[in-house]
Write a protein that holds these residues in place. Structure first.
Motif, PDB file in Angstrom:
ATOM      1  N   ARG A   1       0.834  -1.206   0.000  1.00 36.16           N
ATOM      2  CA  ARG A   1       0.000   0.000   0.000  1.00 36.16           C
ATOM      3  C   ARG A   1       0.867   1.254   0.000  1.00 36.16           C
ATOM      4  O   ARG A   1       1.883   1.305   0.671  1.00 36.16           O
TER       5      ARG A   1
ATOM      6  N   GLY B   1      -8.133 -10.017   4.566  1.00 38.58           N
ATOM      7  CA  GLY B   1      -8.960  -8.846   4.847  1.00 38.58           C
ATOM      8  C   GLY B   1      -8.437  -8.079   6.056  1.00 38.58           C
ATOM      9  O   GLY B   1      -8.394  -6.852   6.068  1.00 38.58           O
ATOM     10  N   LYS B   2      -8.015  -8.821   7.068  1.00 37.65           N
ATOM     11  CA  LYS B   2      -7.457  -8.217   8.279  1.00 37.65           C
ATOM     12  C   LYS B   2      -6.153  -7.491   7.962  1.00 37.65           C
ATOM     13  O   LYS B   2      -5.894  -6.401   8.491  1.00 37.65           O
TER      14      LYS B   2
ATOM     15  N   ARG C   1      -5.315  -6.192   5.034  1.00 36.17           N
ATOM     16  CA  ARG C   1      -5.672  -4.982   4.287  1.00 36.17           C
ATOM     17  C   ARG C   1      -6.078  -3.878   5.251  1.00 36.17           C
ATOM     18  O   ARG C   1      -5.672  -2.729   5.117  1.00 36.17           O
ATOM     19  N   TYR C   2      -6.905  -4.255   6.232  1.00 36.15           N
ATOM     20  CA  TYR C   2      -7.406  -3.285   7.202  1.00 36.15           C
ATOM     21  C   TYR C   2      -6.258  -2.700   8.034  1.00 36.15           C
ATOM     22  O   TYR C   2      -6.180  -1.480   8.234  1.00 36.15           O
ATOM     23  N   ALA C   3      -5.355  -3.560   8.482  1.00 34.10           N
ATOM     24  CA  ALA C   3      -4.230  -3.103   9.310  1.00 34.10           C
ATOM     25  C   ALA C   3      -3.324  -2.149   8.527  1.00 34.10           C
ATOM     26  O   ALA C   3      -2.849  -1.141   9.064  1.00 34.10           O
TER      27      ALA C   3
ATOM     28  N   ARG D   1      -4.287  -0.255   6.007  1.00 29.94           N
ATOM     29  CA  ARG D   1      -5.055   0.965   5.762  1.00 29.94           C
ATOM     30  C   ARG D   1      -4.941   1.907   6.967  1.00 29.94           C
ATOM     31  O   ARG D   1      -4.866   3.118   6.811  1.00 29.94           O
ATOM     32  N   LEU D   2      -4.918   1.314   8.193  1.00 28.67           N
ATOM     33  CA  LEU D   2      -4.753   2.124   9.399  1.00 28.67           C
ATOM     34  C   LEU D   2      -3.320   2.630   9.535  1.00 28.67           C
ATOM     35  O   LEU D   2      -3.081   3.763   9.971  1.00 28.67           O
TER      36      LEU D   2
ATOM     37  N   GLU E   1     -10.594   0.142  -2.855  1.00 26.96           N
ATOM     38  CA  GLU E   1     -11.181  -0.029  -1.519  1.00 26.96           C
ATOM     39  C   GLU E   1     -12.308  -1.060  -1.524  1.00 26.96           C
ATOM     40  O   GLU E   1     -12.463  -1.832  -0.594  1.00 26.96           O
TER      41      GLU E   1
ATOM     42  N   ALA F   1     -14.873  -6.887  -1.025  1.00 27.06           N
ATOM     43  CA  ALA F   1     -13.825  -6.764  -0.004  1.00 27.06           C
ATOM     44  C   ALA F   1     -13.977  -7.816   1.097  1.00 27.06           C
ATOM     45  O   ALA F   1     -13.004  -8.175   1.756  1.00 27.06           O
ATOM     46  N   GLN F   2     -15.198  -8.341   1.280  1.00 28.07           N
ATOM     47  CA  GLN F   2     -15.448  -9.305   2.362  1.00 28.07           C
ATOM     48  C   GLN F   2     -15.236 -10.761   1.946  1.00 28.07           C
ATOM     49  O   GLN F   2     -15.334 -11.667   2.761  1.00 28.07           O
TER      50      GLN F   2
END
Lengths: 122, 122
Positions: free
Chosen positions: A86, A105-106, A108-110, A112-113, B79, B100-101
């Motif tokens: 990213r 997915g986790k 990607r989320y981490a 993004r933060l 996203e 995304a899910q």
């Protein structure tokens, strides 16, 4: 706050994360955090690092697409290793290396933060 | 056996799969199967297709890395949309678009099974 804190937050938040690096688009790693939780029996770390280095070595063409703005992430995978990459700034990106069984997915989320937090430190 | 059968097998095996396409490296789609299970309330299909087309339009540089041999897959994500792209032959690749899910590992597995079957039909 150091880069390492943000990178370790990503690795610690994602089961199966092997390492997280902040890198320049010139291919030079600014900082890397390797998971301390991965035991030798759990995953072959040495072989994972060889895969990881190989994937990063092939990134040149890939990161260009990240600079177009619409695409937020890319992944470059081998059979055993998944990465999520990213943009952080126009010159730096963050990449996390995962085992094939990890929660994508986790991860990607981490990332993004983490990306805006890393950007603030640069 | 047609291309559509293999492409629909991928879409049907993965919750959250929107579509699966067999494409040439020239960017032309040979065949596309769109999920019939996705209801309009579940995901905005029209907007997903715009994202999908956008991602595929940015693939040129990316697919080069697939030809090197070591890398087995790439993903190009926005996203809202995740794709998984895998080589079929030196001239064709298969791509699945996911919400995304969706289950990324399952999608990787389904493409790994489908690629050699598609290659046999080409």
């Amino acid at each position: 706050v150091s880069f390492t804190e943000h990178l370790s937050n990503v690795v610690n938040a994602v089961d199966g994360a092997i390492a997280c690096s902040l890198m320049g688009f010139d291919g030079i790693s600014v900082e890397t955090f390797q998971s301390p939780r991965l035991k030798s029996g759990e995953v072959d770390l040495q072989s994972a690092w060889v895969e990881y280095a190989n994937v990063l070595g092939q990134l040149n063409a890939q990161v260009e697409v990240l600079k177009t703005g619409r695409v937020s992430e890319i992944s470059v995978n081998t059979e055993k290793l998944v990465t999520v990459i990213r943009m952080v700034t126009k010159e730096y990106f963050v990449v996390v290396a995962l085992t094939a069984q990890a929660n994508y997915g986790k991860a990607r989320y981490a990332l993004r933060l983490a990306a805006p937090k890393l950007a603030l430190e640069l």
